[in-house]
Scaffold this motif. Sequence first.
Motif, mmCIF file in Angstrom:
data_model
loop_
_atom_site.group_PDB
_atom_site.id
_atom_site.type_symbol
_atom_site.label_atom_id
_atom_site.label_comp_id
_atom_site.label_asym_id
_atom_site.label_seq_id
_atom_site.Cartn_x
_atom_site.Cartn_y
_atom_site.Cartn_z
ATOM 1 N N GLU A 1 0.827 -1.199 0.000
ATOM 2 C CA GLU A 1 0.000 0.000 0.000
ATOM 3 C C GLU A 1 0.867 1.256 0.000
ATOM 4 O O GLU A 1 2.062 1.210 0.302
ATOM 5 C CB GLU A 1 -0.919 0.005 1.229
ATOM 6 C CG GLU A 1 -1.959 -1.110 1.239
ATOM 7 C CD GLU A 1 -2.713 -1.157 2.552
ATOM 8 O OE1 GLU A 1 -3.867 -0.712 2.594
ATOM 9 O OE2 GLU A 1 -2.130 -1.648 3.542
ATOM 10 N N GLU B 1 -9.762 -4.086 6.822
ATOM 11 C CA GLU B 1 -10.227 -3.002 7.674
ATOM 12 C C GLU B 1 -9.056 -2.292 8.335
ATOM 13 O O GLU B 1 -7.957 -2.823 8.438
ATOM 14 C CB GLU B 1 -11.188 -3.554 8.736
ATOM 15 C CG GLU B 1 -12.448 -4.198 8.158
ATOM 16 C CD GLU B 1 -13.353 -4.738 9.251
ATOM 17 O OE1 GLU B 1 -12.930 -4.728 10.431
ATOM 18 O OE2 GLU B 1 -14.477 -5.173 8.925
ATOM 19 N N GLY B 2 -9.336 -1.070 8.801
ATOM 20 C CA GLY B 2 -8.321 -0.313 9.510
ATOM 21 C C GLY B 2 -7.406 0.454 8.584
ATOM 22 O O GLY B 2 -7.460 0.335 7.361
ATOM 23 N N GLU B 3 -6.547 1.263 9.178
ATOM 24 C CA GLU B 3 -5.617 2.102 8.434
ATOM 25 C C GLU B 3 -4.192 1.562 8.534
ATOM 26 O O GLU B 3 -3.848 0.850 9.482
ATOM 27 C CB GLU B 3 -5.658 3.539 8.990
ATOM 28 C CG GLU B 3 -7.014 4.208 8.901
ATOM 29 C CD GLU B 3 -7.452 4.463 7.470
ATOM 30 O OE1 GLU B 3 -6.551 4.632 6.620
ATOM 31 O OE2 GLU B 3 -8.656 4.482 7.196
ATOM 32 N N VAL B 4 -3.383 1.923 7.553
ATOM 33 C CA VAL B 4 -1.976 1.557 7.594
ATOM 34 C C VAL B 4 -1.329 2.190 8.820
ATOM 35 O O VAL B 4 -1.591 3.351 9.147
ATOM 36 C CB VAL B 4 -1.256 2.020 6.313
ATOM 37 C CG1 VAL B 4 0.225 1.670 6.371
ATOM 38 C CG2 VAL B 4 -1.900 1.395 5.086
ATOM 39 N N ASP C 1 1.213 3.979 11.418
ATOM 40 C CA ASP C 1 2.100 5.135 11.293
ATOM 41 C C ASP C 1 3.548 4.660 11.404
ATOM 42 O O ASP C 1 3.942 4.088 12.423
ATOM 43 C CB ASP C 1 1.778 6.130 12.410
ATOM 44 C CG ASP C 1 2.610 7.398 12.333
ATOM 45 O OD1 ASP C 1 3.482 7.493 11.440
ATOM 46 O OD2 ASP C 1 2.378 8.299 13.168
ATOM 47 N N ARG D 1 -4.898 -5.174 12.112
ATOM 48 C CA ARG D 1 -5.778 -5.359 10.956
ATOM 49 C C ARG D 1 -5.934 -6.835 10.577
ATOM 50 O O ARG D 1 -6.663 -7.146 9.635
ATOM 51 C CB ARG D 1 -5.226 -4.593 9.751
ATOM 52 C CG ARG D 1 -4.911 -3.139 10.030
ATOM 53 C CD ARG D 1 -4.210 -2.485 8.867
ATOM 54 N NE ARG D 1 -5.097 -2.237 7.749
ATOM 55 C CZ ARG D 1 -4.696 -1.815 6.552
ATOM 56 N NH1 ARG D 1 -3.396 -1.635 6.329
ATOM 57 N NH2 ARG D 1 -5.567 -1.599 5.592
#
Length: 370
Positions: free
Chosen positions: A69, A300-303, A305, A318
């Motif tokens: 990603e 689901e969820g974000e990459v 940080d 995730r």
Amino acid sequence: MAETTLETRASGAEAAPPMAEGNLLEVRDLEMHFAERSGWLRRSRRVVRAVDGISFDVRAGETLGLVGESGCGKTTTGRCLVRTHAPTGGRLMYRGGDGREVDLAALPHRDLPDYRRQIRMIFQDPFSSLNPRMTVRDIIGEPLRVNGVARGAELDDRVADLLVRVGLRPQHRSRFPHAFSGGERQRIVIARALSLDPRLVIADEAVSALDVSVRAQILELMVTLQRERGLTYLFISHDLSVVEYLCDRVAVMYVGKVVELGPTEELFTRPQHPYTQALLAAVPQPDPTRRNILTQRPLEGEVADPADPPPGCHFHPRCPFARDICRTEEPALRPTADGRRVACHFAEELSLPGLAVDDDAAGLSDPEDT
């Protein structure tokens, strides 16, 4: 890695072990950390671990795909290999055309020009990567002139030959970039990258800005050039359908780390890391026979940080298969029984469906049952 390691390593690093036969490049524990300062006096800072200790090999004559990603660190990796960024840690062992092995990460800038002739980069955007005030002759011929390879009539002849090789007319070398379409501009970019007869070409999203039909033509061109000139490619992309077509092997990155590495067909049909399977599930499949049940379960969820990654496995927030050990212990990138490498505590236990595999053959099981 401590913040003090943000200084580039000195060139007098300890000797590296000899490279394996057949490898053109060996990346070992590569790190690229950036310090971000903030606050009124810019005293507070955090360390962004864009690339955080990755290792892989690039074999001579192959195409290795580097996928993940946005924000996973794949472009930063490519820029470290051409030394646009000076790595903050690790080794970049390269075997030159004369057979000599050298650590590119430890080379001072004055010694880089010879190797930058052998390692070239193709950038994503063919519009911004070409100087609009330069003619095609000047754009392609600039590396030849700067490196003292050719001038005058010889330079003209070389530019004309390169244009023919990438499918353009040599009569158009006096034109400016605005006179060409996006696909034609990318052919000019490729011609410039090949002008110094490189051995390794790093293609960073080289076809993502192009239309689908033009994309196919550029990929065919890259395959032809590789066969004719014996090129080795590192192909950086987020488009797995392109990677499946072009690459011999694939390395999957997540938050600065390689989580799976293996032959393309095996990785696409039998992924061993849940993140790899999630990427494959997101690939649009117009053919119903290539779909599977997990394509209906988006990731689901974000990459995470890269300046504050979660403890343990960075993917565990995730991951539908995460267990307690995943939240506390980071898995190492280790070999599996079939010769691939995967960073997952439970790679041997999971039965993850890939592309072009029916559910029964894949041993598909529900995440709740695992």
